[in-house]
Scaffold this motif. Sequence first.
Motif, PDB file in Angstrom:
ATOM      1  N   LYS A  97       0.702  -1.309  -0.022  1.00  0.00           N
ATOM      2  CA  LYS A  97       0.041   0.047   0.014  1.00  0.00           C
ATOM      3  C   LYS A  97       0.851   1.407   0.041  1.00  0.00           C
ATOM      4  O   LYS A  97       0.730   2.292  -0.826  1.00  0.00           O
ATOM      5  CB  LYS A  97      -0.973  -0.048   1.252  1.00  0.00           C
ATOM      6  N   ALA A  98       1.644   1.435   0.784  1.00  0.00           N
ATOM      7  CA  ALA A  98       2.699   2.507   1.051  1.00  0.00           C
ATOM      8  C   ALA A  98       3.484   2.560  -0.447  1.00  0.00           C
ATOM      9  O   ALA A  98       3.600   3.772  -0.871  1.00  0.00           O
ATOM     10  CB  ALA A  98       3.429   2.432   2.225  1.00  0.00           C
ATOM     11  N   MET A  99       4.093   1.523  -0.976  1.00  0.00           N
ATOM     12  CA  MET A  99       4.668   1.685  -2.254  1.00  0.00           C
ATOM     13  C   MET A  99       3.643   2.167  -3.282  1.00  0.00           C
ATOM     14  O   MET A  99       4.126   3.082  -4.120  1.00  0.00           O
ATOM     15  CB  MET A  99       5.341   0.245  -2.545  1.00  0.00           C
ATOM     16  N   ASN A 100       2.570   1.666  -3.275  1.00  0.00           N
ATOM     17  CA  ASN A 100       1.472   1.951  -4.189  1.00  0.00           C
ATOM     18  C   ASN A 100       1.237   3.422  -4.316  1.00  0.00           C
ATOM     19  O   ASN A 100       1.024   3.946  -5.372  1.00  0.00           O
ATOM     20  CB  ASN A 100       0.181   1.101  -4.114  1.00  0.00           C
ATOM     21  N   GLU A 101       1.072   3.973  -3.320  1.00  0.00           N
ATOM     22  CA  GLU A 101       0.777   5.436  -3.030  1.00  0.00           C
ATOM     23  C   GLU A 101       1.950   6.319  -3.741  1.00  0.00           C
ATOM     24  O   GLU A 101       1.660   7.243  -4.370  1.00  0.00           O
ATOM     25  CB  GLU A 101       0.662   5.825  -1.545  1.00  0.00           C
ATOM     26  N   VAL A 102       3.129   5.946  -3.407  1.00  0.00           N
ATOM     27  CA  VAL A 102       4.098   6.749  -4.245  1.00  0.00           C
ATOM     28  C   VAL A 102       4.378   6.492  -5.793  1.00  0.00           C
ATOM     29  O   VAL A 102       4.487   7.394  -6.477  1.00  0.00           O
ATOM     30  CB  VAL A 102       5.495   6.412  -3.542  1.00  0.00           C
ATOM     31  N   TYR A 103       4.326   5.128  -6.002  1.00  0.00           N
ATOM     32  CA  TYR A 103       4.207   4.652  -7.305  1.00  0.00           C
ATOM     33  C   TYR A 103       3.119   5.471  -8.165  1.00  0.00           C
ATOM     34  O   TYR A 103       3.223   6.088  -9.306  1.00  0.00           O
ATOM     35  CB  TYR A 103       3.752   3.165  -7.652  1.00  0.00           C
ATOM     36  N   ALA A 104       1.735   5.685  -7.549  1.00  0.00           N
ATOM     37  CA  ALA A 104       0.639   6.205  -8.393  1.00  0.00           C
ATOM     38  C   ALA A 104       0.920   7.835  -8.427  1.00  0.00           C
ATOM     39  O   ALA A 104       0.394   8.328  -9.448  1.00  0.00           O
ATOM     40  CB  ALA A 104      -0.501   6.124  -7.469  1.00  0.00           C
ATOM     41  N   ALA A 105       1.841   8.400  -7.711  1.00  0.00           N
ATOM     42  CA  ALA A 105       2.199   9.712  -7.887  1.00  0.00           C
ATOM     43  C   ALA A 105       3.049   9.958  -9.044  1.00  0.00           C
ATOM     44  O   ALA A 105       2.983  11.084  -9.501  1.00  0.00           O
ATOM     45  CB  ALA A 105       2.507  10.403  -6.658  1.00  0.00           C
ATOM     46  N   HIS A 106       3.639   8.955  -9.627  1.00  0.00           N
ATOM     47  CA  HIS A 106       4.602   9.150 -10.511  1.00  0.00           C
ATOM     48  C   HIS A 106       3.846   8.605 -12.202  1.00  0.00           C
ATOM     49  O   HIS A 106       4.491   9.212 -13.186  1.00  0.00           O
ATOM     50  CB  HIS A 106       5.951   8.474 -10.617  1.00  0.00           C
ATOM     51  N   PHE A 107       3.009   7.836 -11.783  1.00  0.00           N
ATOM     52  CA  PHE A 107       2.485   7.308 -13.444  1.00  0.00           C
ATOM     53  C   PHE A 107       1.114   7.705 -13.632  1.00  0.00           C
ATOM     54  O   PHE A 107       0.370   8.031 -12.730  1.00  0.00           O
ATOM     55  CB  PHE A 107       2.559   5.878 -13.348  1.00  0.00           C
ATOM     56  N   THR A 108       0.896   8.104 -14.886  1.00  0.00           N
ATOM     57  CA  THR A 108      -0.555   8.674 -15.165  1.00  0.00           C
ATOM     58  C   THR A 108      -1.167   7.319 -16.247  1.00  0.00           C
ATOM     59  O   THR A 108      -0.317   6.912 -16.841  1.00  0.00           O
ATOM     60  CB  THR A 108      -0.293   9.975 -15.855  1.00  0.00           C
ATOM     61  N   ALA A 109      -2.400   7.736 -16.386  1.00  0.00           N
ATOM     62  CA  ALA A 109      -3.118   6.694 -17.274  1.00  0.00           C
ATOM     63  C   ALA A 109      -2.917   7.160 -18.705  1.00  0.00           C
ATOM     64  O   ALA A 109      -2.805   8.196 -19.163  1.00  0.00           O
ATOM     65  CB  ALA A 109      -4.729   6.949 -16.929  1.00  0.00           C
ATOM     66  N   PRO A 110      -2.948   6.320 -19.693  1.00  0.00           N
ATOM     67  CA  PRO A 110      -2.971   4.688 -19.311  1.00  0.00           C
ATOM     68  C   PRO A 110      -1.832   4.180 -18.541  1.00  0.00           C
ATOM     69  O   PRO A 110      -0.532   4.244 -18.975  1.00  0.00           O
ATOM     70  CB  PRO A 110      -3.271   4.242 -20.802  1.00  0.00           C
ATOM     71  N   TYR A 111      -1.995   3.472 -17.427  1.00  0.00           N
ATOM     72  CA  TYR A 111      -0.775   3.219 -16.568  1.00  0.00           C
ATOM     73  C   TYR A 111      -0.175   1.688 -17.202  1.00  0.00           C
ATOM     74  O   TYR A 111      -0.935   1.198 -18.014  1.00  0.00           O
ATOM     75  CB  TYR A 111      -1.299   2.617 -15.408  1.00  0.00           C
ATOM     76  N   PRO A 112       1.179   1.860 -16.918  1.00  0.00           N
ATOM     77  CA  PRO A 112       1.809   0.543 -17.588  1.00  0.00           C
ATOM     78  C   PRO A 112       1.100  -0.860 -16.720  1.00  0.00           C
ATOM     79  O   PRO A 112       0.560  -0.684 -15.822  1.00  0.00           O
ATOM     80  CB  PRO A 112       3.197   0.644 -17.131  1.00  0.00           C
TER      81      PRO A 112
END
Length: 294
Positions: A254-269
Amino acid sequence: MKRIIIIGCPGSGKSTFAGALQKIVQLPLIHLDMLNWNADGTTVPREIFQQRLQAELQKDCWIIDGNYGSTMEERLQQCDTVFFLDYPKDICLKGIQERKGKPRNDMPWVESSETDDTEFLAFVENYTHTSRPAVLQLLQKYSSREIHIFRERCEADQYLACMQKENKIMKEALTSTNAPKAVGPYSQAVRTESTVYVSGQLPINPSTGTAPDGIAAQTEQSIANLINVLKEDGLTLDDVVKTTVLLNDIADFKAMNEVYAAHFTAPYPARSAFQVSALPTGALVEIEAIAVRR
């Protein structure tokens, strides 16, 4: 082709051609100027240059770029393929002017953009009459070699394009000084004709050689390293089509995913995420990626 020499009048673009060919055939590239010159613009003693050249010639495969007429026959004896960039004087003189003041991979010092080396320019002016006949005589003597003579830049460009198409998959390592060095027999990334494969990026700060504390900070650092490797090919996270996230503890997802989501945009890899028993250097996370050149 395993042993290649590239010769031609100064300014003809031997080093540029050598670099492009090296990317296709993936042989070690040696610039004779790097063996002969010091960073302060002085040359090494002749015996040192000869020792360095001999060490390179003893290797199984190479591309050697440079004229150095006194050792040309020595290289012709050892090579199996020759590229002679036999361009007109005006093209070579223009090439010399265009490279002035620019850092070069083939020279350890930068040529002044404000002064002219009159002796060097005179050599280029007279190359066709003084040096070229001796080169052609040597090529005749070693005519059993595979010899390519290009009269215009477009001929060299067309040859490289055909070579790349024949090789189909161009494989080249990418290296960034702004990401952790490889800690084993692998590259930070490898690019082929249209795709870049980035090795798993550990959360190591390349400036300090250490990792920050906590999964959030480590994820941030791993992504920063990923970004810097992609930059080496002019790519960004928007070009990433697939990632793999390795976690030391799946509870950190969960903590990793929050940081990850801040860097990637749709359409997500596309993405896979796994817990592993351990990661190198005791890291909490490692992220690898595949990116496509658009």
